[in-house]
Design a protein around this motif. Structure first.
Motif, PDB file in Angstrom:
ATOM      1  N   PHE A  22      89.655 -23.557  21.694  1.00 57.28           N
ATOM      2  CA  PHE A  22      89.521 -24.798  20.937  1.00 57.28           C
ATOM      3  C   PHE A  22      88.479 -25.719  21.582  1.00 57.28           C
ATOM      4  O   PHE A  22      87.608 -26.282  20.906  1.00 57.28           O
ATOM      5  CB  PHE A  22      90.904 -25.453  20.888  1.00 57.28           C
ATOM      6  N   PHE A  23      88.545 -25.858  22.915  1.00 61.46           N
ATOM      7  CA  PHE A  23      87.597 -26.698  23.647  1.00 61.46           C
ATOM      8  C   PHE A  23      86.177 -26.162  23.515  1.00 61.46           C
ATOM      9  O   PHE A  23      85.225 -26.921  23.324  1.00 61.46           O
ATOM     10  CB  PHE A  23      88.004 -26.756  25.119  1.00 61.46           C
ATOM     11  N   MET A  24      86.027 -24.837  23.594  1.00 55.69           N
ATOM     12  CA  MET A  24      84.701 -24.213  23.474  1.00 55.69           C
ATOM     13  C   MET A  24      84.064 -24.572  22.133  1.00 55.69           C
ATOM     14  O   MET A  24      82.884 -24.931  22.064  1.00 55.69           O
ATOM     15  CB  MET A  24      84.845 -22.699  23.612  1.00 55.69           C
ATOM     16  N   ALA A  25      84.841 -24.474  21.051  1.00 55.22           N
ATOM     17  CA  ALA A  25      84.300 -24.757  19.722  1.00 55.22           C
ATOM     18  C   ALA A  25      83.934 -26.225  19.563  1.00 55.22           C
ATOM     19  O   ALA A  25      82.879 -26.567  19.010  1.00 55.22           O
ATOM     20  CB  ALA A  25      85.308 -24.331  18.660  1.00 55.22           C
ATOM     21  N   LEU A  26      84.803 -27.133  20.057  1.00 54.40           N
ATOM     22  CA  LEU A  26      84.503 -28.566  19.950  1.00 54.40           C
ATOM     23  C   LEU A  26      83.292 -28.946  20.792  1.00 54.40           C
ATOM     24  O   LEU A  26      82.447 -29.740  20.363  1.00 54.40           O
ATOM     25  CB  LEU A  26      85.717 -29.392  20.408  1.00 54.40           C
ATOM     26  N   LEU A  27      83.220 -28.406  21.992  1.00 58.50           N
ATOM     27  CA  LEU A  27      82.117 -28.722  22.895  1.00 58.50           C
ATOM     28  C   LEU A  27      80.783 -28.314  22.285  1.00 58.50           C
ATOM     29  O   LEU A  27      79.798 -29.052  22.347  1.00 58.50           O
ATOM     30  CB  LEU A  27      82.329 -28.023  24.234  1.00 58.50           C
TER      31      LEU A  27
END
Length: 513
Positions: A22-27
């Motif tokens: 999730f963090f990878m996609a938002l970042l």
């Protein structure tokens, strides 16, 4: 289709693995936003092509959320998360290898599909593997990631662009994606809602078509004019009305069970979420523009100025999740929204045309606290009454409503910022032009108009002497900075009013048991 066991002795580890994806996609979304000028020169793409790289990602991601949430109910949350993470990782490699604007656009669309597949499964997994008394804390972790990633993007992106080159804003996802896939396969149990489910193709087509019309019209309205986009938006609304009528026919397996909306907190929570996301999108928009165009900070400096507020968002989100478990989200949520509105008012009072970064800190820190105190209880309130059997459908609906809120917020508050800037800048430009030689005044007013449309200070025309060019530039920057600050204040006040409206809606939530 039988129910697959979802119990795990390591729910926090599973949540951590899911949040990594999730963090990878938002970042990645915010990293790409700051790389627009570099991409234009790096792959010889036009400005419109690069804008479509941003807009197509938002469009595809938002439109697919309801469908991908429902697919999680049918095929399992871990399976959809793995497919989404794999697709996002492969698409990131294709983005980094892009040699043209068309190639990059196609790869970004694949990235958006991957993000849409993995995103709803995080919330569905929380509902599946955590008991109700721990969901507030779990949603607090989710909110911490959601608050920190958008601000970490400019910092990470600024470093990558300065030292490694633009392909690495995409290549950085490859090791993160591979590790996430491996850990998911090792530690995440199969997760699926109970009972059998079927996908309604007519419902999928109506919902997808309706959302496409609405989101496309809102995203492209500013660029192509609201007049041409109005029929597109209306057509989207008509398709959504047909979708609701189709889903209300009493079928045994509707695409979106209308029973979800019979729960008061799910309906009210989605209304609050719509207003919250509509208001929240204006804050990074105006602050990034203010710091970079009006105050002249680099993307990296902008990220560092915004970082303390983002850290507070992460800390407050984790803490508010615990408080929501203990006292109930209904008590925490209005306090978070009201604090967020207060921070916007403080920011409007403390910022001026020549404000230092330190003067922004009190408002940004209050905003960080309010933001963090809102994410976890909002998720908890909205999803608590939902049966785990419908977790995917509920997650897809809630995330879609919030994403549409983001798009509406960007469109409405962005238009307000632009209109206010145009009006104020014309008035300031007339006063500043009086200090220029007569033969430069018309050029100055023309340059001011161009600058307002692109949210940048005006540039002097070619052929001026060094002294005339310096005077032209100084007066233009002074007019733009003062006018943008005034327009920003108006937008911040409108955003505060939106969030106070969301605070008032909290009174409609069911009474705390």
């Amino acid at each position: 289709m039988t129910e697959v066991p979802s119990a795990t002795r390591r729910p926090w580890l599973v949540l951590g693995v899911f949040c990594a994806g999730f963090f990878m996609a938002l970042l990645d979304g915010t990293i790409v936003n700051i790389a627009v000028p570099t991409l234009i020169s790096g792959i010889d793409a036009s400005y419109n092509q690069v804008l479509w790289v941003l807009d197509a990602y938002l469009l595809v991601f938002t439109v697919l959320l309801i469908t991908t949430g429902r697919l999680g109910d049918i095929f399992g949350y871990r399976r959809l998360f793995l497919i989404g993470t794999t697709l996002f990782t492969v698409a990131s490699a294709l983005c980094g290898l892009a040699g043209s604007g068309g190639w990059l656009l196609a790869a970004r669309v694949l990235q958006a599909v991957g993000t849409a597949l993995l995103f709803p499964q995080v919330i569905s997994a929380i509902l599946t593997i955590f008991p109700p008394e721990l969901r507030g804390r779990a949603f607090g972790v989710f909110g911490a990631i959601a608050g920190l990633a958008p601000v970490a993007g400019p910092i990470v992106g600024g470093f990558i662009l300065a030292h490694l080159g633009w392909p690495w804003i995409f290549f950085i996802n490859i090791p993160i994606g591979v590790i996430t896939i491996i850990l998911t396969l090792i530690y995440a149990p199969p997760m699926r809602s109970g009972g059998s489910h079927e996908l309604d193709p007519i419902g999928v087509a109506l919902a997808t078509g309706g959302l496409t019309g609405i989101v496309f019209g809102l995203v492209e309205g500013e660029r192509y004019g609201w007049g041409p986009m109005a029929p597109v938006i209306v057509a989207g609304l008509v398709l959504l009305v047909l979708f609701v009528l189709w889903e209300s026919r009493g079928k045994s397996e509707p695409f979106i069970p209308m029973a979800l909306f019979s729960a008061r907190d799910f309906s009210v929570g989605n209304g609050i979420g719509f207003l919250f996301y509509a208001g929240m999108m204006a804050i990074p928009l105006v602050m990034v523009l203010y710091l970079q165009t009006a105050r002249g900070h680099s993307p990296l400096e902008t990220g560092l100025i915004l970082l303390p507020g983002a850290v507070l968002t992460a800390v407050a989100s984790a803490r508010s999740g615990r408080l929501a478990d203990r006292f109930g989200g209904r008590r925490i949520l209005p306090a978070g929204l009201a604090t967020l509105a207060l921070g916007l008012l403080v920011l409007a009072v403390t910022t001026g045309p020549h404000s230092s970064a330190w003067s922004l800190l009190p408002g940004l820190m209050i905003i960080g606290l309010g933001n963090g105190a809102t994410y976890a209880p909002l998720q908890q309130i909205t999803m608590d009454g939902v049966s785990p059997r419908l977790a995917g459908a509920a997650s897809g609906v809630a995330n879609t409503i919030r994403q549409i809120g983001s798009v509406v917020g960007l469109a409405v508050l962005g238009a307000l910022l632009s209109a206010r800037l145009n009006t104020t800048l014309q008035n300031d430009a007339v006063r500043q032009a009086a200090q220029l030689p007569a033969h430069l005044r018309d050029d100055f007013m023309t340059a001011i108009g161009d600058g307002a449309r692109h949210f940048t200070p005006p540039s002097p025309p070619a052929g001026l002497s060094p002294a005339e060019a310096a005077l032209f530039r100084r007066l233009g920057e002074e007019a733009f900075t003062a006018s943008f600050t005034s327009a920003m204040h108006t937008t911040l006040l409108a955003t505060a009013a939106t969030l106070l409206t969301a605070t008032a809606f909290c009174a409609l939530l069911a009474k705390q048991r």
